[in-house]
Write a protein that holds these residues in place. Structure first.
Motif, PDB file in Angstrom:
ATOM      1  N   PRO A   3      -6.624  29.681  53.444  1.00  0.00           N
ATOM      2  CA  PRO A   3      -7.315  30.741  52.700  1.00  0.00           C
ATOM      3  C   PRO A   3      -6.970  30.725  51.212  1.00  0.00           C
ATOM      4  O   PRO A   3      -5.858  30.372  50.808  1.00  0.00           O
ATOM      5  N   THR A   5      -5.864  32.478  47.964  1.00  0.00           N
ATOM      6  CA  THR A   5      -5.061  33.638  47.594  1.00  0.00           C
ATOM      7  C   THR A   5      -4.693  33.539  46.119  1.00  0.00           C
ATOM      8  O   THR A   5      -4.693  32.451  45.529  1.00  0.00           O
ATOM      9  N   ASP A 125     -12.703  29.751  49.944  1.00  0.00           N
ATOM     10  CA  ASP A 125     -11.499  29.054  50.419  1.00  0.00           C
ATOM     11  C   ASP A 125     -11.497  27.589  50.005  1.00  0.00           C
ATOM     12  O   ASP A 125     -10.440  27.025  49.696  1.00  0.00           O
ATOM     13  N   ASN A 126     -12.675  26.955  49.985  1.00  0.00           N
ATOM     14  CA  ASN A 126     -12.704  25.528  49.643  1.00  0.00           C
ATOM     15  C   ASN A 126     -12.695  25.299  48.130  1.00  0.00           C
ATOM     16  O   ASN A 126     -12.968  24.182  47.671  1.00  0.00           O
ATOM     17  N   ASP A 154      -6.045  21.487  55.568  1.00  0.00           N
ATOM     18  CA  ASP A 154      -5.297  22.037  56.688  1.00  0.00           C
ATOM     19  C   ASP A 154      -5.059  20.913  57.706  1.00  0.00           C
ATOM     20  O   ASP A 154      -5.987  20.153  58.022  1.00  0.00           O
TER      21      ASP A 154
END
Length: 348
Positions: A3, A5, A125-126, A154
Motif C-alpha cells: 500500500p 503510505t 498503490d502502484n 510484493d
C-alpha cells in the motif's frame, strides 16, 4: 501490492534525493546520422528560442517535503496556436520519486508553468515509487496521458507473475492512464496493461501519432507498441477507444542489422505523408556497449513488418511534433546538475 503510505513516500524521496545518474548528452543521439536514409526524421539541432526552465518549487500534496532538481523525458502536443508540455520532475536526474507537471507556450509570451502542478503525483498503490515519463495523445478533443507508475514488488506478486525472461530487482512498473477534456482536470484510470502480460514491468505506450499529437488509427484501430519488460517478449496492444486494451505477443523490430540490443521504443510518427508510413524511434545498446538511437520504417498496411533501419534518431520519449514546417521535441538530459531546463531540438 504494497500500500501507498506517507511514510513510504517520504522514504523513497529521501533515497532519490541522494542519487544522480549521468546521461549522455542529447546531441550524441539526435545529431549522429551516418549514411542517413531519405525517409529518416532528423538529424536535429538545438532551438534555443524554445528552452523551458522550471521556476520555483511546486506545492507538495503528499506532505513529504518533495522538491525537484531535474526535469526530463517530456511530451509535447499542439493546442491551437500554443504548445502544451508535460514533463517528469525528479529529486535528481533519472531518480525515482518523480511527479508530472505541465506548462504552456504562447507566441510572444513564452512559457508558463501551470498553477495546477503537479498534475500527476502518487495517489495509487502502484505509484509509491513515483509517476514518470508522460506520453500525451489527443483523440476527438479528449486528452490521454499515459505514464509509468513505479512500485515496490510484493513477494506474493513476484511469485504470481514470474519474469524469468526479464529479471526484476524488486521494483515494478505499470503503464497508467489519466484522461482530461480540458487539460486542467485529470482523472486517473489506473493501469492499462494487466500483470498477466507485463509480469510486473512494462514501458512504452508508443501509439502512432500525427504531427499535431493526435493518435492515429492503423487499419481501423489504435495500436500500442510495448518494448520493455513483459517477460522479455514483444507485445502489441489494440484498442478502439485508447482506454480499453487487449495485448498479444507480436515481434515487430529486428535489430540484427545493427548488431544491437533494444532498450526501449521512444515514439512512433505517423500521418506525415500520403504513403501511410510509420517511423519508430528507439533506444538501443550497440555492439560496443554504447547507447545509441535508431529509427525503423513501416507501412500502415503492415505495421509490424520492418522495411528498413536508419542509424540515428531523436529519443523523443514523448513523441515528435510538427512545428513551423519541421519536427521538434524537448529533452532535459543535457541540463547541468541542479538546473531544471528542457532544451528543444528541431529537425534540419
Amino acid at each position: 501490492m504494497i500500500p501507498l503510505t506517507t511514510t513510504g513516500l517520504t522514504s523513497n524521496f529521501e533515497e532519490a534525493a541522494d542519487l544522480r545518474k549521468i546521461h549522455v548528452p542529447q546531441e550524441y543521439f539526435s545529431a549522429r546520422y551516418e549514411g542517413e536514409a531519405e525517409w529518416a526524421i532528423g538529424p536535429f539541432t538545438e532551438d534555443a528560442s524554445l528552452t523551458f526552465t522550471a521556476q520555483g518549487q511546486w506545492p507538495d500534496p503528499t506532505g513529504t517535503g518533495w522538491t525537484s532538481s531535474a526535469i526530463f523525458n517530456p511530451s509535447l502536443i499542439a493546442d491551437g496556436n500554443r504548445l502544451v508540455l508535460f514533463y517528469r520532475a525528479s529529486p535528481t536526474m533519472e531518480s525515482m520519486a518523480s511527479r508530472i507537471g505541465m506548462a504552456t507556450h504562447d507566441a510572444g509570451r513564452g512559457w508558463a508553468d501551470s498553477e495546477l502542478n503537479p498534475i500527476i503525483y502518487p495517489t495509487l498503490d502502484n505509484e509509491l515509487y513515483g509517476c514518470e515519463d508522460p506520453k500525451i495523445y489527443r483523440n476527438e478533443g479528449r486528452y490521454f496521458l499515459f505514464y509509468h507508475g513505479v512500485f515496490p514488488i510484493d513477494p506474493e506478486d513476484a511469485d504470481a507473475y514470474p519474469s524469468p525472461g526479464y529479471p526484476l530487482e524488486g521494483v515494478g512498473c505499470d503503464l497508467n492512464l489519466a484522461v482530461s477534456d480540458d487539460l486542467r482536470t485529470w482523472t486517473k484510470l489506473g493501469p492499462v496493461v494487466p500483470h498477466t502480460v507485463s509480469r510486473l514491468w512494462c514501458k512504452g505506450a508508443v501509439i502512432p501519432r500525427d504531427p499535431e499529437g493526435n493518435a492515429i488509427r492503423v487499419n481501423g484501430e489504435f495500436l500500442m507498441y510495448l518494448s520493455e519488460g513483459c517477460n522479455g517478449t514483444f507485445q502489441v496492444g489494440r484498442s478502439d477507444d485508447l482506454i480499453n486494451w487487449t495485448f498479444e505477443e507480436q515481434p515487430y523490430l529486428d535489430l540484427a542489422p545493427l548488431q544491437g540490443r533494444l532498450h526501449e521504443v521512444a515514439c512512433a510518427a505517423a500521418g506525415f505523408d500520403d504513403q501511410g508510413h510509420i517511423v519508430l524511434d528507439f533506444f538501443y545498446r550497440a555492439a560496443d556497449g554504447q547507447p545509441a538511437a535508431a529509427q525503423a520504417l513501416y507501412h500502415s498496411d503492415a505495421p509490424f513488418t520492418q522495411i528498413a533501419l536508419n542509424k540515428g534518431g531523436s529519443l523523443s520519449w514523448g513523441g515528435l511534433l510538427g512545428h513551423q514546417g519541421t519536427w521538434i521535441f524537448p529533452q532535459g538530459w543535457s541540463a547541468p546538475a541542479g538546473s531544471r531546463n528542457l532544451y528543444f531540438y528541431r529537425s534540419n
